[in-house]
Design a protein around this motif. Structure first.
Motif, PDB file in Angstrom:
ATOM      1  N   LYS A  25      -1.546  -0.234  -2.267  1.00  0.00           N
ATOM      2  CA  LYS A  25      -0.400  -1.100  -1.982  1.00  0.00           C
ATOM      3  C   LYS A  25       0.901  -0.329  -2.158  1.00  0.00           C
ATOM      4  O   LYS A  25       1.092   0.346  -3.168  1.00  0.00           O
ATOM      5  CB  LYS A  25      -0.442  -2.330  -2.892  1.00  0.00           C
ATOM      6  N   ARG A  67       5.167  -0.591  -1.935  1.00  0.00           N
ATOM      7  CA  ARG A  67       6.339  -1.457  -1.853  1.00  0.00           C
ATOM      8  C   ARG A  67       7.328  -0.879  -0.833  1.00  0.00           C
ATOM      9  O   ARG A  67       7.732   0.276  -0.935  1.00  0.00           O
ATOM     10  CB  ARG A  67       7.012  -1.603  -3.222  1.00  0.00           C
ATOM     11  N   ASP A 112      12.378  -3.153   1.925  1.00  0.00           N
ATOM     12  CA  ASP A 112      12.863  -4.540   1.962  1.00  0.00           C
ATOM     13  C   ASP A 112      12.252  -5.409   0.866  1.00  0.00           C
ATOM     14  O   ASP A 112      12.479  -6.620   0.807  1.00  0.00           O
ATOM     15  CB  ASP A 112      12.589  -5.167   3.330  1.00  0.00           C
ATOM     16  N   THR A 150       9.010  -6.042   0.355  1.00  0.00           N
ATOM     17  CA  THR A 150       7.661  -6.509   0.675  1.00  0.00           C
ATOM     18  C   THR A 150       6.634  -5.459   0.248  1.00  0.00           C
ATOM     19  O   THR A 150       6.969  -4.279   0.086  1.00  0.00           O
ATOM     20  CB  THR A 150       7.514  -6.814   2.164  1.00  0.00           C
ATOM     21  N   VAL A 151       5.388  -5.902   0.078  1.00  0.00           N
ATOM     22  CA  VAL A 151       4.309  -4.991  -0.297  1.00  0.00           C
ATOM     23  C   VAL A 151       3.342  -4.901   0.878  1.00  0.00           C
ATOM     24  O   VAL A 151       2.861  -5.915   1.388  1.00  0.00           O
ATOM     25  CB  VAL A 151       3.583  -5.497  -1.557  1.00  0.00           C
ATOM     26  N   ARG A 152       3.066  -3.680   1.295  1.00  0.00           N
ATOM     27  CA  ARG A 152       2.171  -3.457   2.422  1.00  0.00           C
ATOM     28  C   ARG A 152       0.931  -2.698   1.956  1.00  0.00           C
ATOM     29  O   ARG A 152       1.032  -1.783   1.132  1.00  0.00           O
ATOM     30  CB  ARG A 152       2.870  -2.663   3.520  1.00  0.00           C
TER      31      ARG A 152
END
Length: 209
Positions: free
Chosen positions: A195, A197, A200, A202-204
């Protein structure tokens, strides 16, 4: 009527006894020689130490053998007390229902249940990988010290290739296993995703090579 009640109770007792055994992990161990007679051997939860009171089982070696029974479902390490551990290889096992057969020696092994058979297979693959990988990295570093960068880079590429094959094989083994402690253990060795961060906030989830 009384006879029927007694027979029913006896049958129920046998059934319950059988159910209890179905949840037991029964360890049958063998030691290499008589020098460990009367010494204690331990089965320790992977995330514990020998000093913990929880997650540690032990028994005394007798006639080169030892027996332990648990009802846990987890990864564990079987090892001798550190005073007598020299020359013996610690052994990773899966505590799961069934009979597992353990040999503790300079090269230890386990077999008996599906997951322990798979674990022993992975152990052998790991030992071959470690031996080959370490030797190639030793040669690469030695070449680099002498200024032979071409050999150093070439050998390191071979080492990296061997490691990639091992990593993918471990991932494949983990994917093929049923849910349980061994699958969880192997899955954490070389995770396929992580994961990240983003700027912006958000976690991708990103894929690992």
């Amino acid at each position: 009527m009384k006879k029927i009640s007694i027979l029913f109770l006896l049958s129920l007792t046998v059934m319950l006894s059988g159910c209890g055994r179905d949840t037991e992990c029964r360890v049958h161990g063998v030691m290499p020689n008589d020098s460990y007679e009367g010494k204690y051997i331990y089965m320790i939860a992977l995330d514990k130490s020998i000093r913990d009171s929880v997650g540690v089982d032990s028994c005394m070696v007798k006639d080169r053998k030892f027996e332990m029974t648990t009802r846990k479902n987890m990864m564990a390490i079987i090892r001798m007390d550190w005073h007598f551990r020299y020359g013996l290889q610690d052994l990773l096992v899966v505590e799961e229902p069934g009979d597992i057969y353990v040999t503790i020696d300079s090269v230890s092994s386990v077999k008996g249940t599906v997951n322990n058979d798979a674990l022993d297979s992975w152990k052998r693959v790991t030992e071959v990988h470690n031996m080959q990988y370490r030797e190639l990295m030793r040669i690469s570093r030695k070449a680099a010290v002498t200024g032979d960068t071409a050999t150093a880079n070439s050998v390191k590429m071979r080492a990296d290739s061997i490691h990639t094959v091992y990593k993918n094989r471990t991932r494949t083994m983990a994917a093929e296993l049923s849910e349980g402690p061994l699958k969880d253990f192997l899955s954490t060795m070389f995770p396929t995703h992580y994961k990240r961060r983003m700027p912006d906030g958000t976690v991708r989830e990103c894929e690992l090579p």
